[in-house]
Design an enzyme around this catalytic site. Structure first.
Site, short mmCIF file in Angstrom:
data_model
loop_
_atom_site.label_atom_id
_atom_site.label_comp_id
_atom_site.label_asym_id
_atom_site.label_seq_id
_atom_site.Cartn_x
_atom_site.Cartn_y
_atom_site.Cartn_z
N ASP A 24 0.85 -1.18 0.00
CA ASP A 24 0.00 0.00 0.00
C ASP A 24 0.89 1.24 0.00
OD1 ASP A 24 -2.33 -1.50 -0.11
OD2 ASP A 24 -2.38 -1.75 2.06
N LYS A 46 1.33 -8.39 -1.49
CA LYS A 46 0.02 -8.20 -2.13
C LYS A 46 0.06 -6.91 -2.95
CE LYS A 46 -3.92 -6.91 0.16
NZ LYS A 46 -4.64 -5.92 -0.67
N ASP A 73 -4.30 -8.59 -6.13
CA ASP A 73 -5.63 -8.40 -5.52
C ASP A 73 -6.46 -7.48 -6.40
OD1 ASP A 73 -7.71 -8.44 -3.73
OD2 ASP A 73 -6.75 -7.11 -2.27
N LYS A 75 -9.64 -8.39 -7.55
CA LYS A 75 -11.08 -8.66 -7.30
C LYS A 75 -11.86 -8.63 -8.62
CE LYS A 75 -11.02 -6.97 -2.53
NZ LYS A 75 -9.69 -6.36 -2.45
N ASP A 78 -16.50 -10.08 -13.87
CA ASP A 78 -16.90 -9.74 -15.25
C ASP A 78 -17.47 -11.01 -15.88
OD1 ASP A 78 -17.02 -8.48 -17.83
OD2 ASP A 78 -15.40 -7.15 -17.20
N ILE A 79 -17.73 -10.97 -17.18
CA ILE A 79 -18.25 -12.18 -17.81
C ILE A 79 -17.15 -13.25 -17.82
CG2 ILE A 79 -19.95 -10.94 -19.23
CD1 ILE A 79 -18.00 -11.27 -21.61
N PRO A 80 -17.55 -14.52 -17.86
CA PRO A 80 -16.55 -15.59 -17.74
C PRO A 80 -15.41 -15.48 -18.75
CG PRO A 80 -18.77 -16.50 -17.52
CD PRO A 80 -18.94 -15.05 -17.88
N THR A 132 -16.15 -6.37 3.27
CA THR A 132 -16.41 -6.01 4.67
C THR A 132 -16.93 -4.58 4.80
OG1 THR A 132 -14.06 -5.52 4.85
CG2 THR A 132 -14.78 -7.64 5.71
N GLN A 202 -9.56 -0.18 10.54
CA GLN A 202 -10.08 -1.54 10.63
C GLN A 202 -10.97 -1.62 11.86
OE1 GLN A 202 -9.80 -3.74 8.37
NE2 GLN A 202 -7.78 -3.76 7.41
N GLY A 222 -0.61 -5.00 7.12
CA GLY A 222 -0.10 -3.85 6.41
C GLY A 222 0.49 -2.78 7.30
N ARG A 223 -0.35 -1.86 7.73
CA ARG A 223 0.16 -0.68 8.44
C ARG A 223 0.99 -0.97 9.69
NH1 ARG A 223 -5.51 2.17 7.80
NH2 ARG A 223 -6.00 -0.04 7.63
O1 C5P Z 1 -2.91 -1.84 6.86
P1 C5P Z 1 -3.79 -3.02 7.01
O2 C5P Z 1 -3.16 -4.16 7.80
O3 C5P Z 1 -5.17 -2.68 7.51
O4 C5P Z 1 -3.93 -3.54 5.51
C1 C5P Z 1 -4.80 -4.50 5.16
C2 C5P Z 1 -4.73 -4.77 3.67
O5 C5P Z 1 -5.76 -5.70 3.37
C3 C5P Z 1 -4.99 -3.56 2.78
O6 C5P Z 1 -4.25 -3.74 1.58
C4 C5P Z 1 -6.47 -3.62 2.51
O7 C5P Z 1 -6.84 -3.09 1.28
C5 C5P Z 1 -6.74 -5.12 2.52
N1 C5P Z 1 -8.08 -5.51 2.96
C6 C5P Z 1 -8.63 -5.14 4.17
N2 C5P Z 1 -9.88 -5.52 4.56
C7 C5P Z 1 -10.59 -6.30 3.77
C8 C5P Z 1 -10.06 -6.72 2.56
C9 C5P Z 1 -8.79 -6.29 2.17
O8 C5P Z 1 -8.00 -4.43 4.92
N3 C5P Z 1 -11.77 -6.69 4.18
#
Ligand code: C5P
Length: 252
Positions: A24, A46, A73, A75, A78-80, A132, A202, A222-223
């Site tokens: 990120d 990722k 990632d 996601k 679209d059509i198959p 989510t 989160q 991530g962070r």
């Molecule tokens: O920084 P953090 O640990 O929150 O990063 C989580 C990573 O997972 C980010 O790249 C975010 O886009 C991804 N992600 C998420 N929650 C989800 C799906 C994907 O945080 N439900």
């Protein structure tokens, strides 16, 4: 026969392989620096939409140059035919994991899996069930009457029946998915926060140890790593927590 030192090294390696670091970052140069710093402690990077739209296949190549598996990632939904062709192109880049939306339906999922099985190197399709960011009211507004938890299990089962074996799930969904799909499912869980770190945006978070206990296989962190004063030490601490949890969690 393995000796205790070899077993310890294998356990550390197993924990490292399970740690996914999302790139990120705003640019490839920042991503390269960030990934290079933590590479010894992680198994997977990722590459998300933001970086891929800007930098494209160079972002995937960069991860592979560091000797890491790449989780693309995107996601796809679209059509198959279009998804099948996109999966083929991702396979040609050497991507190890690729996300698709389970709501794309059975034919799309089957086509994604079919193309992944033809990939020159292993490629696992991961189904995203319900974002989510969507709550029950959001689902109702698009005509989905099931509560989010039920919808997650419904489309996960659909994906499973289409041949998908990997799933992205919030830590709070991991245990229910593991119960529903059994040991053969690969569960990838974001929303992980080592004890004592800030939650950020989160809302539903869990610790690495809890995610492993709930049946997660790969943990996206991530962070807490990216923003740490010493990112490599932070990644090593998460890997150590994963290793400790794996030792306590019997696996079938
Ligand atoms: O920084 P953090 O640990 O929150 O990063 C989580 C990573 O997972 C980010 O790249 C975010 O886009 C991804 N992600 C998420 N929650 C989800 C799906 C994907 O945080 N439900």
């Amino acid at each position: 026969m393995t000796n205790p030192a070899q077993e310890g090294a294998a356990a550390s390696e197993e924990a490292r392989r399970r740690l996914v670091f999302p790139l990120d970052y705003a640019s490839l140069e920042e991503a390269r620096a960030g990934a290079g710093t933590v590479a010894p402690a992680i198994g997977v990077i990722k590459v998300g939409l933001e970086l891929f739209v800007r930098e494209g296949p160079s972002a995937v190549a960069m991860g592979r140059e560091l000797g890491l598996d790449v989780f693309l990632d995107l996601k796809l939904h679209d059509i198959p035919e279009t998804v099948g062709r996109a999966v083929r192109n991702a396979a040609a880049l050497g991507v190890r994991y690729l996300t698709v939306h389970a709501h794309g339906g059975r034919a799309m999922l089957e086509r994604a899996v079919e193309e992944a099985l033809k990939a020159p190197s292993p490629l696992t399709i991961l189904a995203v069930t319900v974002l989510t960011s969507l709550d029950g009211a959001d689902l109702t507004s698009i005509g989905v009457v099931s509560p989010p938890g039920d919808q997650v299990l419904r489309v996960a089962r659909l994906a499973w029946d289409a041949g998908v074996r990997g799933f992205v799930a919030s830590a709070t969904e991991a245990a229910a998915l593991r119960r529903s799909l059994g040991p053969g499912a690969l569960l990838v869980t974001p929303g992980i926060r080592p004890s004592g770190s800030a939650a950020g945006d989160q809302k539903r978070i869990t610790t690495p140890a809890q995610a492993i206990a709930d049946g997660a296989d790969l943990l996206v962190v991530g962070r807490p790593i990216r923003d740490a004063a010493d990112p490599l030490a932070a990644a090593r601490a998460v890997a150590a927590e994963i290793e400790g949890a794996l030792a306590r969690t019997p696996r079938s």
